[in-house]
Enzyme design. Structure first.
Site, PDB file in Angstrom:
ATOM      1  N   TYR A 194       0.842  -1.203   0.000  1.00 31.91           N
ATOM      2  CA  TYR A 194       0.000   0.000   0.000  1.00 31.91           C
ATOM      3  C   TYR A 194       0.875   1.250   0.000  1.00 31.91           C
ATOM      4  CZ  TYR A 194      -3.562   3.388   1.420  1.00 31.91           C
ATOM      5  OH  TYR A 194      -4.403   4.487   1.490  1.00 31.91           O
ATOM      6  N   THR A 237     -13.314   6.521   7.648  1.00 32.60           N
ATOM      7  CA  THR A 237     -14.057   6.035   6.469  1.00 32.60           C
ATOM      8  C   THR A 237     -14.142   4.509   6.551  1.00 32.60           C
ATOM      9  OG1 THR A 237     -12.165   5.569   5.040  1.00 32.60           O
ATOM     10  CG2 THR A 237     -12.950   7.852   5.057  1.00 32.60           C
ATOM     11  N   TYR A 245      -0.492   9.863  15.604  1.00 35.91           N
ATOM     12  CA  TYR A 245      -0.580  11.245  15.112  1.00 35.91           C
ATOM     13  C   TYR A 245      -0.355  12.227  16.260  1.00 35.91           C
ATOM     14  CZ  TYR A 245      -2.363   8.666  11.226  1.00 35.91           C
ATOM     15  OH  TYR A 245      -2.454   7.761  10.210  1.00 35.91           O
TER      16      TYR A 245
HETATM   17  P1  NAD Z   1     -13.279   3.871   0.908  1.00 33.49           P
HETATM   18  O1  NAD Z   1     -12.962   2.429   0.913  1.00 33.49           O
HETATM   19  O2  NAD Z   1     -14.280   4.423   1.857  1.00 33.49           O
HETATM   20  O3  NAD Z   1     -13.703   4.330  -0.574  1.00 33.49           O
HETATM   21  C1  NAD Z   1     -12.985   3.917  -1.699  1.00 33.49           C
HETATM   22  C2  NAD Z   1     -13.945   3.833  -2.872  1.00 33.49           C
HETATM   23  O4  NAD Z   1     -13.177   3.445  -4.022  1.00 33.49           O
HETATM   24  C3  NAD Z   1     -15.042   2.792  -2.691  1.00 33.49           C
HETATM   25  O5  NAD Z   1     -16.305   3.346  -3.003  1.00 33.49           O
HETATM   26  C4  NAD Z   1     -14.664   1.678  -3.671  1.00 33.49           C
HETATM   27  O6  NAD Z   1     -15.782   0.989  -4.216  1.00 33.49           O
HETATM   28  C5  NAD Z   1     -13.910   2.468  -4.733  1.00 33.49           C
HETATM   29  N1  NAD Z   1     -12.993   1.610  -5.481  1.00 33.49           N
HETATM   30  C6  NAD Z   1     -12.086   0.731  -4.984  1.00 33.49           C
HETATM   31  N2  NAD Z   1     -11.462   0.092  -5.975  1.00 33.49           N
HETATM   32  C7  NAD Z   1     -11.976   0.572  -7.128  1.00 33.49           C
HETATM   33  C8  NAD Z   1     -11.737   0.291  -8.497  1.00 33.49           C
HETATM   34  N3  NAD Z   1     -10.848  -0.648  -8.876  1.00 33.49           N
HETATM   35  N4  NAD Z   1     -12.430   0.980  -9.423  1.00 33.49           N
HETATM   36  C9  NAD Z   1     -13.334   1.905  -9.061  1.00 33.49           C
HETATM   37  N5  NAD Z   1     -13.624   2.206  -7.775  1.00 33.49           N
HETATM   38  C10 NAD Z   1     -12.952   1.548  -6.829  1.00 33.49           C
HETATM   39  O7  NAD Z   1     -11.877   4.594   1.111  1.00 33.49           O
HETATM   40  P2  NAD Z   1     -11.521   6.117   1.482  1.00 33.49           P
HETATM   41  O8  NAD Z   1     -11.023   6.114   2.854  1.00 33.49           O
HETATM   42  O9  NAD Z   1     -12.583   7.043   1.056  1.00 33.49           O
HETATM   43  O10 NAD Z   1     -10.248   6.281   0.547  1.00 33.49           O
HETATM   44  C11 NAD Z   1     -10.219   7.163  -0.564  1.00 33.49           C
HETATM   45  C12 NAD Z   1      -8.781   7.323  -1.001  1.00 33.49           C
HETATM   46  O11 NAD Z   1      -8.038   7.900   0.076  1.00 33.49           O
HETATM   47  C13 NAD Z   1      -8.087   6.003  -1.328  1.00 33.49           C
HETATM   48  O12 NAD Z   1      -7.225   6.192  -2.432  1.00 33.49           O
HETATM   49  C14 NAD Z   1      -7.293   5.708  -0.085  1.00 33.49           C
HETATM   50  O13 NAD Z   1      -6.185   4.878  -0.348  1.00 33.49           O
HETATM   51  C15 NAD Z   1      -6.903   7.097   0.336  1.00 33.49           C
HETATM   52  N6  NAD Z   1      -6.544   7.231   1.749  1.00 33.49           N
HETATM   53  C16 NAD Z   1      -7.450   6.907   2.724  1.00 33.49           C
HETATM   54  C17 NAD Z   1      -7.072   7.032   4.055  1.00 33.49           C
HETATM   55  C18 NAD Z   1      -8.002   6.673   5.184  1.00 33.49           C
HETATM   56  O14 NAD Z   1      -7.532   6.635   6.340  1.00 33.49           O
HETATM   57  N7  NAD Z   1      -9.270   6.433   4.937  1.00 33.49           N
HETATM   58  C19 NAD Z   1      -5.794   7.507   4.387  1.00 33.49           C
HETATM   59  C20 NAD Z   1      -4.916   7.825   3.357  1.00 33.49           C
HETATM   60  C21 NAD Z   1      -5.304   7.690   2.044  1.00 33.49           C
END
Ligand code: NAD
Length: 247
Positions: A151, A185, A207
């Site tokens: 990741y 989330t 954090y």
């Molecule tokens: P989440 O799991 O709530 O939402 C992710 C969404 O992406 C989901 O609706 C899922 O269906 C969609 N998705 C996944 N794979 C897919 C694909 N192959 N094609 C199309 N859609 C797809 O996650 P989130 O927390 O909202 O994360 C959003 C972004 O932020 C991600 O890139 C994640 O890596 C990044 N992020 C999240 C966090 C955290 O703590 N939540 C921290 C750092 C980065």
């Protein structure tokens, strides 16, 4: 609404959950019209019921489908002048435990998916005076991982891909990156269950501010970078991480 995105035509991937859904809410409130993309089309529809916008089911790793869907989104919106890539997946495995299939899938969704959607949207973005891309990396793009090397590596790559295309595409398209720390989330719930009190406490303690972020706090930064307020900003990775990456 204060119209910070009035008239803008914005595509969001990962719009069916978490950060992507909250960004959709804030974009809509500020006057943008939206194309909401998610591999879970029903979830994107739930977002659209709240924000309005056009819904598309798409797996961002499906090269041919990405081109078709982005073209359909451009047609529905009358062009594209904003793109948020929020689709992503998490894996928590260590280097000892992860198999090559899972490693490839994380890189494929997080990095290659971001690349494919950016590339497909470029012909439309280049035609627009306010064109901007925001890609979501992670605080783990900046520091060794809390959640496993695959990741973190995929997110570091998203960051450098984005910085590199910011240079290639200037001045036509601004490209910036958000590096969130742990945010409330479904993805974080997958990593540490909400009822795992000790686990949540330990996660918050990583954090400096001893807390997780809310999706609203991440989306506020995305909105800023997407808007004219950031018209002189490109190639920047903005950490919104409750003070992790300064130490
Ligand atoms: P989440 O799991 O709530 O939402 C992710 C969404 O992406 C989901 O609706 C899922 O269906 C969609 N998705 C996944 N794979 C897919 C694909 N192959 N094609 C199309 N859609 C797809 O996650 P989130 O927390 O909202 O994360 C959003 C972004 O932020 C991600 O890139 C994640 O890596 C990044 N992020 C999240 C966090 C955290 O703590 N939540 C921290 C750092 C980065």
């Amino acid at each position: 609404m204060t119209g910070r995105l009035a008239g803008r035509k914005i595509v969001i991937t990962g719009a069916g959950s978490g950060i992507g859904r909250e960004a959709a809410r804030q974009f809509a409130r500020e006057g943008a019209t939206l194309a909401l993309i998610d591999r879970d089309e029903a979830a994107a529809q739930v977002t659209a019921d709240e924000t309005g916008g056009h819904v598309f089911g798409l797996d961002v790793t499906d090269e041919a489908a990405v081109e078709t869907v982005v073209a359909r989104a451009a047609e529905a919106l009358g062009g594209i002048d904003g793109l948020l890539n929020s689709a992503g997946i998490l894996t928590m495995k260590t280097v000892d435990d992860i198999g090559v299939e899972e490693f490839r899938r994380v890189v494929d969704v997080n990095l290659t998916g971001t690349f494919l959607v950016c590339q497909a949207a470029l012909p439309w973005l280049r035609k627009e005076p306010k064109a901007a891309i925001v890609n979501i990396a992670s605080a783990q793009a900046l520091l060794p991982s809390l959640t496993g090397s695959a990741y973190a590596a995929s997110k570091a790559a998203v960051m450098m891909f984005s910085k590199s295309i910011a240079k290639e595409l200037a001045p036509a398209v601004r490209v910036n990156i958000i590096c969130p720390g742990a945010t409330e989330t479904p993805m974080t719930d997958q990593g540490v269950a909400p009822d795992d009190v000790a686990g949540r406490k330990a996660l918050a303690a990583v954090y400096a501010m001893n807390r997780l972020a809310q999706p609203e706090e991440i989306a506020a930064g995305i909105l800023f970078l997407m808007s004219d307020e950031a018209s002189a900003i490109t190639g920047v990775a903005l950490a919104i991480d409750n003070g992790r990456t300064f130490h």
